[in-house]
Design a protein around this motif. Sequence first.
Motif, short mmCIF file in Angstrom:
data_model
loop_
_atom_site.label_atom_id
_atom_site.label_comp_id
_atom_site.label_asym_id
_atom_site.label_seq_id
_atom_site.Cartn_x
_atom_site.Cartn_y
_atom_site.Cartn_z
N ASP A 17 -37.82 9.46 -25.52
CA ASP A 17 -38.23 9.30 -26.92
C ASP A 17 -37.26 8.35 -27.63
O ASP A 17 -36.05 8.48 -27.47
CB ASP A 17 -38.20 10.69 -27.59
N PRO A 18 -37.80 7.38 -28.40
CA PRO A 18 -36.87 6.43 -29.07
C PRO A 18 -35.82 7.15 -29.93
O PRO A 18 -34.68 6.70 -30.02
CB PRO A 18 -37.79 5.57 -29.94
N ARG A 19 -36.19 8.26 -30.54
CA ARG A 19 -35.21 8.99 -31.37
C ARG A 19 -34.13 9.60 -30.49
O ARG A 19 -32.97 9.74 -30.89
CB ARG A 19 -35.91 10.08 -32.19
N PHE A 20 -34.50 10.01 -29.28
CA PHE A 20 -33.50 10.57 -28.38
C PHE A 20 -32.55 9.47 -27.89
O PHE A 20 -31.34 9.69 -27.77
CB PHE A 20 -34.17 11.26 -27.19
N THR A 51 -37.28 20.48 -28.96
CA THR A 51 -37.07 19.61 -27.80
C THR A 51 -37.95 18.37 -27.93
O THR A 51 -39.13 18.47 -28.30
CB THR A 51 -37.46 20.38 -26.53
N ILE A 52 -37.37 17.21 -27.66
CA ILE A 52 -38.17 15.98 -27.59
C ILE A 52 -37.97 15.37 -26.20
O ILE A 52 -37.14 15.84 -25.42
CB ILE A 52 -37.83 14.97 -28.71
N GLY A 53 -38.72 14.34 -25.90
CA GLY A 53 -38.67 13.74 -24.57
C GLY A 53 -37.38 12.98 -24.32
O GLY A 53 -36.75 12.46 -25.26
N HIS A 54 -36.99 12.87 -23.06
CA HIS A 54 -35.75 12.18 -22.71
C HIS A 54 -35.89 10.66 -22.79
O HIS A 54 -34.92 9.95 -22.63
CB HIS A 54 -35.27 12.61 -21.31
N GLU A 80 -46.48 12.89 -27.46
CA GLU A 80 -45.95 12.17 -26.30
C GLU A 80 -46.84 12.39 -25.10
O GLU A 80 -47.10 13.54 -24.72
CB GLU A 80 -44.53 12.66 -25.99
N THR A 104 -34.19 14.17 -15.63
CA THR A 104 -34.51 14.60 -16.99
C THR A 104 -33.25 15.15 -17.65
O THR A 104 -32.66 16.13 -17.17
CB THR A 104 -35.62 15.67 -16.97
N ALA A 105 -32.83 14.53 -18.72
CA ALA A 105 -31.61 14.94 -19.40
C ALA A 105 -31.78 16.34 -20.01
O ALA A 105 -32.88 16.71 -20.42
CB ALA A 105 -31.26 13.94 -20.49
N PRO A 106 -30.70 17.12 -20.06
CA PRO A 106 -30.77 18.46 -20.67
C PRO A 106 -30.74 18.35 -22.19
O PRO A 106 -29.71 18.53 -22.83
CB PRO A 106 -29.51 19.14 -20.12
N ILE A 107 -31.91 18.07 -22.74
CA ILE A 107 -32.07 17.67 -24.14
C ILE A 107 -31.31 18.58 -25.13
O ILE A 107 -30.46 18.12 -25.89
CB ILE A 107 -33.58 17.67 -24.53
N PRO A 148 -34.98 21.34 -20.58
CA PRO A 148 -34.55 20.83 -19.28
C PRO A 148 -33.08 21.16 -19.03
O PRO A 148 -32.32 21.39 -19.96
CB PRO A 148 -34.69 19.30 -19.43
#
Lengths: 396, 396
Positions: free
Chosen positions: B38-41, B33-36, A333, B251-254, A204
Amino acid sequence: MSIRSFHPPVRTLMGPGPSDVHPRILEAMARPTIGHLDPRFIDMMDEMKALLHYAFQTQNELTLPVSAPGSAGMETCFANLVEPGDTVIVCQNGVFGGRMKENVERCGGKVVLVEDEWGMPVDPNKVAEALKAHPETKIVAFVHAETSTGACSDVETLARLAHEHGCLVIVDAVTSLGGSPLKVDEWNVDAIYSGSQKCLSCTPGLSPVSFNQRAVETIQKRTSKVQSWFLDLSLVMNYWGGGTKRAYHHTAPINALYGLHEALVLLQEEGLENAWRRHQNMHAALKAGLEAMGLHFIVPAAARLPQLNAIAIPEGADDIQVRSTLLKRYGLEIGAGLGALAGRIWRIGLMGYSASPKNVLLCLSALEAVLTESKASINPGVAVDAAQTVLAERGY
Amino acid sequence: MSIRSFHPPVRTLMGPGPSDVHPRILEAMARPTIGHLDPRFIDMMDEMKALLHYAFQTQNELTLPVSAPGSAGMETCFANLVEPGDTVIVCQNGVFGGRMKENVERCGGKVVLVEDEWGMPVDPNKVAEALKAHPETKIVAFVHAETSTGACSDVETLARLAHEHGCLVIVDAVTSLGGSPLKVDEWNVDAIYSGSQKCLSCTPGLSPVSFNQRAVETIQKRTSKVQSWFLDLSLVMNYWGGGTKRAYHHTAPINALYGLHEALVLLQEEGLENAWRRHQNMHAALKAGLEAMGLHFIVPAAARLPQLNAIAIPEGADDIQVRSTLLKRYGLEIGAGLGALAGRIWRIGLMGYSASPKNVLLCLSALEAVLTESKASINPGVAVDAAQTVLAERGY
């Protein structure tokens, strides 16, 4: 304080985006940074433009990736095309129509809202009525692929309607670009924006946009300055415009652009029509599995996007618990519902690199196991077979 | 059309930014890449905030990286703090003061311009006069480290002056963060923005910002909406604000954030004061070499930034030819002059990972060779020795 390097877990991303990023794209992101005015970088920018022309199916000169996420691409369209006092018909059938409305209002425009139920496509009849009732309308704005519901609207028809009334169209193609048919020139789209992290499978942070000659002339005829300096296309084009003499506007996000370039090279290698077909095939397989399990889509079949599958949460299933179990146990996810649909649906993305047989089968197996455990009312033991049958039929 | 993967050349980046990116940062950019959401993010976001607190020397709750380059960080400050009709004193002593002026005007504010010669720091006496002449002033805005000239202004004094007149300050720290002393809380800075690609040695594309309580209250008291939806901090904070419940905004730029996180971890490992000292030491060595060669700095010694060395182009040297020869033959990028200084100066950056003995010596050797060949009037054969003496004295 002693914070260490961050090592993210490896996930399978089947939410509403970001999607799984192709390894070649991640590799491209790590290539050596060069200057934003380096002649080699300028060459890369020219290639990027050609690749975006292909992806959007356009020859629009003003085609470039905005240096920020899709929301900034949306704002680029509205801030450049809307002047204070302008009337804009905004079609709302999900979250992103609402965001468009916010954009128009913040640009000083007047919004005429055309509402459809969440999960339904935009109804051209309602748009026609609004156009008749508001002959002063300058722009009609709508979402091609509503990421919050999975509904696909008919861009060609809506654009024709708008043009019959002398209006421009602004189209949100964040989730459609690369995933389902989109033909900017053939459909006469005036302004369009997308995102890097959906069916392009990139990380993203970037938002490809394109404007046709009619839109460019509208920008040139503005009597007020664009309210955002950062997104003012008359300035951005001094950098992204053709020619060897590029004027510095802002520092381009070099490595993110390497990633998008690679994503577009991958799309070109696969072929746009093949990519559309793959999304459709994976959707057919996933659909067969989900429906065999007894789950229901919320969007009517004719308007269903292959890349965003919104299903009603079945009786007995706990939304948050199911999603967190999928994440913890399977590293999978899937997306929650947004706005009016929060807690009522799940959104399963099949976007770009995530649209693969492996992901379809993983998703069905994992979902079935977790739903069975949580005592939700589903038919067990049939989903994977149903999907595999479709995959086999379609040559996977 | 058949465009292939882009493989950039390996450069040594000693222009005004981007600077050489640390290999650990490039490596971080390529992680999965993980989701914006995601608890880890989310955990990573909390670490990012702590790391930014350290880099800015602040405890400001509202501290985050804007998902776009420094220009968008600038716009975040102005769009959130300026309302139509507000008077803003803008100090202009280079390109970026001019950009601030544009921002204020596009927000509907009135600009009182305080001008200083390009290459000079902002003169506090002129600011004091402007404050007396315009008691309605709400904000004083100035650039800490002018990237277009290499001049450093006195943030602490300017902030005190502004506060004595009940004004807020907005500070541009794009080039100073991580490279020279900057103490947001101790100096009472109300709003500040920076960039990822300067002394943090990260890739371009993100803009760390920080706002103190006074600035937050000013935002909360607004009577009009922030004109940018994308940069509206009241919305952005629903995502970046503390707590486990983060609402989706954009959506953050992961992967870009992975890179910035790693850059800030590197800064923490080195220690902020050590990083400032390293920049000063490399500047001293480069300066010794450049002056031995007979080149002149355009900024008075007391206001000179270590990380941005602006020197007058010597008699007989062709600006474009010298820079393009450096690039082609040595893979070395130095910066051209901007605006009023175009064609008159070069800007040699010593930022972040680029501030190294290796780079100082490469730059001096290459510049001497190219200038000698181009018949410019310099003293040959002494620059590298002069720099090495300083490096040895300072323990390198």
